[in-house]
Design a protein around this motif. Structure first.
Motif, PDB file in Angstrom:
ATOM      1  N   CYS A 145     -17.829 112.653-110.850  1.00  0.00           N
ATOM      2  CA  CYS A 145     -18.510 113.939-110.693  1.00  0.00           C
ATOM      3  C   CYS A 145     -18.246 114.822-111.906  1.00  0.00           C
ATOM      4  O   CYS A 145     -17.163 114.780-112.498  1.00  0.00           O
ATOM      5  N   SER A 146     -19.212 115.641-112.253  1.00  0.00           N
ATOM      6  CA  SER A 146     -18.995 116.584-113.354  1.00  0.00           C
ATOM      7  C   SER A 146     -17.872 117.555-112.991  1.00  0.00           C
ATOM      8  O   SER A 146     -17.658 117.894-111.825  1.00  0.00           O
ATOM      9  N   ASN A 147     -17.163 117.982-113.998  1.00  0.00           N
ATOM     10  CA  ASN A 147     -15.934 118.751-113.833  1.00  0.00           C
ATOM     11  C   ASN A 147     -16.212 120.141-113.253  1.00  0.00           C
ATOM     12  O   ASN A 147     -17.091 120.856-113.727  1.00  0.00           O
ATOM     13  N   VAL A 148     -15.446 120.516-112.210  1.00  0.00           N
ATOM     14  CA  VAL A 148     -15.584 121.851-111.626  1.00  0.00           C
ATOM     15  C   VAL A 148     -14.284 122.646-111.684  1.00  0.00           C
ATOM     16  O   VAL A 148     -14.279 123.839-111.371  1.00  0.00           O
ATOM     17  N   ALA A 149     -13.172 122.010-112.098  1.00  0.00           N
ATOM     18  CA  ALA A 149     -11.875 122.688-112.007  1.00  0.00           C
ATOM     19  C   ALA A 149     -11.128 122.792-113.319  1.00  0.00           C
ATOM     20  O   ALA A 149     -10.469 123.802-113.575  1.00  0.00           O
ATOM     21  N   THR A 150     -11.211 121.770-114.175  1.00  0.00           N
ATOM     22  CA  THR A 150     -10.339 121.752-115.364  1.00  0.00           C
ATOM     23  C   THR A 150     -11.109 121.763-116.676  1.00  0.00           C
ATOM     24  O   THR A 150     -10.499 121.684-117.747  1.00  0.00           O
TER      25      THR A 150
ATOM     26  N   THR B 169     -12.738 122.892-119.957  1.00  0.00           N
ATOM     27  CA  THR B 169     -12.553 124.029-120.875  1.00  0.00           C
ATOM     28  C   THR B 169     -13.380 123.884-122.143  1.00  0.00           C
ATOM     29  O   THR B 169     -13.450 124.812-122.948  1.00  0.00           O
ATOM     30  N   VAL B 170     -14.009 122.729-122.333  1.00  0.00           N
ATOM     31  CA  VAL B 170     -14.771 122.456-123.558  1.00  0.00           C
ATOM     32  C   VAL B 170     -16.235 122.231-123.174  1.00  0.00           C
ATOM     33  O   VAL B 170     -16.576 121.219-122.556  1.00  0.00           O
ATOM     34  N   ASP B 171     -17.092 123.170-123.540  1.00  0.00           N
ATOM     35  CA  ASP B 171     -18.516 123.072-123.210  1.00  0.00           C
ATOM     36  C   ASP B 171     -19.252 122.407-124.365  1.00  0.00           C
ATOM     37  O   ASP B 171     -19.894 123.064-125.185  1.00  0.00           O
ATOM     38  N   SER B 172     -19.164 121.086-124.427  1.00  0.00           N
ATOM     39  CA  SER B 172     -19.759 120.334-125.524  1.00  0.00           C
ATOM     40  C   SER B 172     -20.241 118.988-125.016  1.00  0.00           C
ATOM     41  O   SER B 172     -19.450 118.194-124.483  1.00  0.00           O
ATOM     42  N   ASP B 173     -21.519 118.704-125.206  1.00  0.00           N
ATOM     43  CA  ASP B 173     -22.049 117.403-124.810  1.00  0.00           C
ATOM     44  C   ASP B 173     -21.389 116.289-125.602  1.00  0.00           C
ATOM     45  O   ASP B 173     -21.120 115.203-125.063  1.00  0.00           O
ATOM     46  N   GLU B 174     -21.147 116.549-126.875  1.00  0.00           N
ATOM     47  CA  GLU B 174     -20.566 115.521-127.732  1.00  0.00           C
ATOM     48  C   GLU B 174     -19.150 115.170-127.279  1.00  0.00           C
ATOM     49  O   GLU B 174     -18.765 113.989-127.229  1.00  0.00           O
ATOM     50  N   VAL B 175     -18.359 116.199-126.940  1.00  0.00           N
ATOM     51  CA  VAL B 175     -16.992 115.956-126.472  1.00  0.00           C
ATOM     52  C   VAL B 175     -17.017 115.208-125.141  1.00  0.00           C
ATOM     53  O   VAL B 175     -16.296 114.221-124.946  1.00  0.00           O
TER      54      VAL B 175
ATOM     55  N   GLU C 123     -22.310 111.942-112.507  1.00  0.00           N
ATOM     56  CA  GLU C 123     -23.189 112.755-111.669  1.00  0.00           C
ATOM     57  C   GLU C 123     -22.990 114.236-111.967  1.00  0.00           C
ATOM     58  O   GLU C 123     -21.855 114.710-112.063  1.00  0.00           O
ATOM     59  N   ALA C 124     -24.084 114.970-112.070  1.00  0.00           N
ATOM     60  CA  ALA C 124     -24.027 116.420-112.265  1.00  0.00           C
ATOM     61  C   ALA C 124     -23.941 117.101-110.909  1.00  0.00           C
ATOM     62  O   ALA C 124     -24.901 117.099-110.138  1.00  0.00           O
ATOM     63  N   LEU C 125     -22.782 117.679-110.580  1.00  0.00           N
ATOM     64  CA  LEU C 125     -22.665 118.472-109.366  1.00  0.00           C
ATOM     65  C   LEU C 125     -23.424 119.786-109.550  1.00  0.00           C
ATOM     66  O   LEU C 125     -23.388 120.386-110.632  1.00  0.00           O
ATOM     67  N   ALA C 126     -24.059 120.246-108.502  1.00  0.00           N
ATOM     68  CA  ALA C 126     -24.862 121.477-108.594  1.00  0.00           C
ATOM     69  C   ALA C 126     -24.006 122.671-108.965  1.00  0.00           C
ATOM     70  O   ALA C 126     -24.525 123.674-109.470  1.00  0.00           O
ATOM     71  N   TRP C 127     -22.709 122.616-108.727  1.00  0.00           N
ATOM     72  CA  TRP C 127     -21.805 123.710-109.047  1.00  0.00           C
ATOM     73  C   TRP C 127     -20.830 123.326-110.166  1.00  0.00           C
ATOM     74  O   TRP C 127     -19.779 123.944-110.324  1.00  0.00           O
ATOM     75  N   GLY C 128     -21.187 122.316-110.973  1.00  0.00           N
ATOM     76  CA  GLY C 128     -20.336 121.924-112.099  1.00  0.00           C
ATOM     77  C   GLY C 128     -20.105 123.084-113.056  1.00  0.00           C
ATOM     78  O   GLY C 128     -20.994 123.903-113.302  1.00  0.00           O
ATOM     79  N   THR C 129     -18.914 123.136-113.626  1.00  0.00           N
ATOM     80  CA  THR C 129     -18.578 124.246-114.526  1.00  0.00           C
ATOM     81  C   THR C 129     -19.542 124.321-115.702  1.00  0.00           C
ATOM     82  O   THR C 129     -20.092 125.385-116.004  1.00  0.00           O
ATOM     83  N   PHE C 130     -19.750 123.213-116.396  1.00  0.00           N
ATOM     84  CA  PHE C 130     -20.667 123.179-117.527  1.00  0.00           C
ATOM     85  C   PHE C 130     -21.861 122.266-117.260  1.00  0.00           C
ATOM     86  O   PHE C 130     -22.973 122.545-117.698  1.00  0.00           O
TER      87      PHE C 130
END
Length: 598
Positions: A99-104, A106-112, A134-141
């Protein structure tokens, strides 16, 4: 296509969930990690159990909060993942949901994120495992499936693909057509869930209010069409978080879930006109009318009294059963005292007229609907029956607009049908528990093609009543379904008869001794204020204890009989296209019934 279900959809232990999934006809299951953690079975025992049941273990889920992190966090994330891969090897599983990150994050970069997923893919491949991002609907980035796919593309690793979840896509209003731009082989997994349209935060909506396909507002038929055009060939899997399903019978919910996938695949196949990948079942037979309504009780004499007072004719006793028939025009009420010891009058069955009853039976079998036989003797008509989720028995009969049903001939020693002011059964109001309602919606839509307009809520002396009308497109079938308040053990059901002159019906019924529900004067004062009715009209309504409603189409007049057991009768007159049910009058009726019983 193959069919799978996440164990999170079902109540019970992991073993019970697997048994129910197999019994319901699923091909595989997703293993929800908390179910594995609390199980006493080892991964090897779970694998062996799946083999015995004929189930594949399709997805290990969920692995959370991996991408978009600093290097020190990534190292620990890879450690966590490797432990999961070892468990998956023991289970014999080859795909893990990430699942896409929702808690930790800190880096908003597709490349990273892509580079980190590539490292995860390298590790997964060393264990013979794939990861589905998977992109969670509430994913951080990452909260959009299109961005998740861009990251997978950038990762460019054969062990890294995407997972598409209909809830995460459709709840955010994202256009699902871009699914067709994703190569089918890179869609590693698909999870399906329906949901009602609600105004609330998407996380709470997801965790508590998902539904099985066909029960909510999402266009899952179109969603599956996009998947097929993309070339996806993997399982269609259900992932439904719902407070009801986690408390109800495991096998019943599994069968309910399997029915929803059969319905969805059938609808998608018909929309595409292509069954090479999708399986269609027998075509739905929409009901053309109500054949009869059955009331069952140990003693139905009080109901017979009401029917006679309303002007129905006694048509006779069944020649082999303790069953009697009353009719007027196209209204047929069957009173059944068979196997009804200590039972108060209630609506026990309904007959529907369809173009092809045999085709309805074939469709019901494909949907896993439980059949109900009609016990017959020589010369009696065989009717096709099914059990609705509430236990209501539904029988279908081939429609003949020019003649009475052949089964009527089985009733003897009654009166001849007489001219009557009734034109038919307008609607039958049914009651379900909160745990049965969603399953009932799917039953009526999937089996008989009825529509499910939005729900309404009605205040009653016992509490708030949720109501939803199942109806045919032409309004010939109307089945309002009420979810009774939790505070009441029983809630009344009723049969509404339509007529062309309700004043005449009411006058004749009163002359025959019918005790009307007393409608208070305050109600008629309120009518005067709301609708500006002429005083002589108000007085006519008051003198007959009639209720009134009006919408943009026309007017509605109706009255109710007293309650007998759990059932009562309503007489209605619809004028100039009125299409409602007088919902504003329901609290008046409920209060009047309560006074009448006290």
């Amino acid at each position: 296509m193959r069919h799978s279900i996440a164990t999170v959809c079902l109540s019970g232990s992991l073993e019970e969930k697997m048994d129910a999934a197999a019994e319901a006809g699923f091909d595989g299951v997703e293993i929800f990690e908390p179910d594995l953690v609390v199980s006493e079975l080892s991964p090897e025992e779970i694998r062996a159990r799946a083999d015995r049941l004929g189930l594949t273990l399709d997805l290990y889920q969920p692995f959370r909060d991996f991408e978009g992190v600093e290097e020190s966090v990534l190292v620990d994330n890879l450690r966590r993942a490797e432990e999961r891969f070892r468990v998956m090897n023991r289970l014999g599983m080859d795909t893990m949901l990430v699942c896409s990150n929702v808690a930790t994050a800190t880096v908003d970069s597709d490349e990273v994120s892509a580079a980190q997923l590539r490292r995860l893919g390298e590790l997964a491949a060393s264990y013979g495992v794939r990861v589905a991002f998977e992109a969670l609907a509430w994913g951080t980035f990452v909260s959009d499936y299109r961005r998740a796919w861009r990251i997978v593309e950038l990762a460019d690793h054969p062990a890294v693909g995407t997972c598409l979840d209909s809830f995460h896509i459709l709840s955010r209003g994202h256009d699902p057509s871009a699914i067709e731009q994703i190569p089918g082989e890179k869609i590693f997994f698909v999870q399906l869930a329906d949901a009602p349209r609600l105004s609330m935060d998407v996380l709470s909506w997801s965790r508590h209010h998902r539904l099985f396909p066909g029960e909510g507002s999402f266009d899952l038929v179109g969603f599956v069409g996009h998947l097929v055009r993309a070339g996806y060939t993997g399982p269609l899997s259900l992932e439904v978080f719902n407070d009801v399903f986690r408390q109800t019978d495991t096998l019943r919910t599994a069968r309910h879930a399997r029915r929803s996938l059969t319905w969805l695949e059938d609808q998608a196949a018909r929309e595409r006109g292509d069954v090479s990948q999708l399986t269609a079942i027998a075509e739905v037979q929409p009901p053309a009318g109500i054949d009869y309504v059955e009331v069952k009780a140990e003693d139905t004499s009080a109901v017979e009294t009401l029917l006679g007072q309303l002007g129905l004719t006694f048509r006779g006793q069944h020649r082999t059963k303790p069953v009697r028939l009353w009719s007027a025009g196209d209204v047929r009420i069957v009173l059944n005292e068979q196997h009804a010891r200590d039972q108060a009058p209630s609506v026990a069955g309904i007959g529907l007229q369809v173009a092809d009853a045999a085709a309805s039976a074939t469709r019901a079998a494909a949907l896993g609907v439980r059949p109900v036989p009609r016990r017959t003797q020589e010369g009696e008509q065989v009717l096709t029956g099914f059990a609705a989720p509430s236990g209501l028995e539904v029988f279908v009969n081939d429609h003949d607009a020019d003649a009475e049903p052949r089964w009527v001939e089985e009733f003897e020693h009654g009166g001849a049908p007489a001219a009557a002011p009734f034109t038919g059964v307008d609607h039958v109001n049914l009651v379900h528990t909160w745990s049965e309602h969603d399953e009932a919606v799917l039953f009526w839509t999937s089996l008989l093609g009825l529509q499910a307009p939005p729900q309404t809520e009605v205040a009653s002396p016992q509490g708030l009543v949720r109501s939803q009308v199942m109806r045919s497109s032409d309004g010939a079938i109307r089945l309002p379904m009420n979810v009774a308040p939790a505070t009441t053990a029983t809630y009344p059901e009723h049969i509404a008869l339509s007529c062309t002159d309700i004043v005449a019906v009411a006058s004749a019924a009163r002359a025959r001794g019918l005790r009307f529900l007393r409608i208070p004067d305050n109600y008629y004062d309120d009518l005067r204020a709301r609708f500006g009715l002429a005083e002589d009209h108000i007085e006519e309504l008051r003198s007959h204890d009639l209720l009134y409603d009006r919408d943009a189409g026309g007017e509605f007049l109706h009255f109710y009989t007293p309650l007998v057991g759990r059932v009562f009768l309503e007489v209605v007159q619809r004028d100039d296209g009125y299409d409602g049910y007088g919902a504003a009058n329901a609290p008046v009726r409920l209060a009047a019934q309560r006074r009448h019983q006290s």
